[in-house]
Design a protein around this motif. Structure first.
Motif: not given
Ligand SMILES: C[S@@+](CC[C@H](N)C(=O)[O-])C[C@H]1O[C@@H](n2cnc3c(N)ncnc32)[C@H](O)[C@@H]1O
Length: 278
Positions: A72, A106-108, A111, A115, A133, A184, A202-203
């Motif tokens: 997750v 997670y950090f990319s 992206f 942004r 976030s 969320v 969240l792709p």
């Molecule tokens: C692909 S990452 C994007 C992180 C950030 N926005 C970025 O651009 O670096 C997705 C993020 O969503 C979080 N996440 C996953 N499911 C979630 C949920 N149900 N509610 C809140 N956050 C969630 C993960 O922990 C992760 O940090």
């Protein structure tokens, strides 16, 4: 004379065959270089990493990826193979500084352009919600590069949330950005607020939160929905929006579909910008 690239620097250390396997491109997150070591070169990883470290003054740590993004929290494992023994760094993007441990969140960096694209769409006094976030890159880049009124972020990984709070302070954005730790699905109903713009970075699996985004967005607001799709299947994203809006009883108009990254050959990260009406 200083070698001009990694291949040249390694020409006495690797055989001609080994050089063919070498992946000389790498990602930089702050002062950490992330390299990929193919199976055929595993025994040579230390010399490859040391050579890279010596070649570039801005690199202090070299790590290799040892897993894909998992779970997750979308975390990836790394092994330090040269330089300082740490995985924490500071990264600068679009005028903001962010500190985090690359393995715990997670950090990319890939992206970053996206942004900034979103930040530039934000109009004066908009309220923005960033679901998922992370360490707060979207909230911070939007706050720095737009005249948004308030930006809310929601993140379920407690470590990423903690770094997010630290990064908001580091950039003196406490008056503009509010971060919430949690799911969320649990947090959105407690906000008692609607937003001009909802960003959904969240792709993988983001569609299961479209109902939340549609609840949180104001009439005439915009939802940015991300997906990973094969180049032949981009219309699937539109189908997901169509079905979610139908269920929520909302009218909508697709503004644009933007390719904002490539996951593997023919598979792209895309963003669908959708205007939503009540
Ligand atoms: C692909 S990452 C994007 C992180 C950030 N926005 C970025 O651009 O670096 C997705 C993020 O969503 C979080 N996440 C996953 N499911 C979630 C949920 N149900 N509610 C809140 N956050 C969630 C993960 O922990 C992760 O940090």
């Amino acid at each position: 004379m200083k070698p001009k690239n990694l291949k040249e620097a390694l020409k006495n250390e690797l055989s001609k065959k080994e050089i063919q396997y070498l992946i000389s491109s790498y990602d930089m997150v702050g002062d950490i270089a992330i390299i990929e070591v193919p199976y055929e070169l595993e025994k040579k990883e230390a010399v490859i990493a040391d050579t890279l470290l010596k070649l570039h003054k801005n690199i202090n740590v070299v790590v290799k990826k040892t897993s894909e993004h998992k779970g997750v929290f979308r975390l990836q494992k790394y092994k330090v193979i040269a330089g300082e023994k740490r995985k924490k760094t500071e990264y600068v993007e679009s005028g903001v500084r962010m500190r985090f441990n690359i393995e715990r969140v997670y950090f990319s960096t890939r992206f970053g352009t996206e942004r900034l694209r979103i930040a530039r769409l934000v109009k004066q006094d908009e309220d923005v919600l960033v679901m998922f976030s992370g360490v707060a890159p979207f909230p911070l880049v939007i706050a720095r590069n737009s005249d948004a009124k308030e930006i809310y972020g929601i993140e379920i990984n407690p470590v990423a949330h903690k770094y997010g709070l630290e990064n908001v302070k580091l950039n003196k954005m406490e008056d503009k950005i509010k971060l919430y730790e949690g799911d969320v699905r649990m947090i959105v109903p407690t906000l008692r607020k609607k937003f001009d713009r909802v960003v959904m970075p969240l792709p993988k699996g983001g569609e299961s939160f479209l109902d939340m985004a549609l609840k949180a967005v104001k009439g005439n607001g915009v939802v940015h929905f991300y997906d990973f799709l094969h180049v032949d299947d981009f219309s699937l994203a539109k189908k997901k929006i169509r079905e979610a809006c139908k269920k929520a009883g909302k009218r909508y108009k697709t503004q644009r579909l933007v390719k904002c990254g490539q996951q593997k050959p023919y598979v792209y990260r895309i963003c669908l910008d959708v205007k939503v009406y009540d």
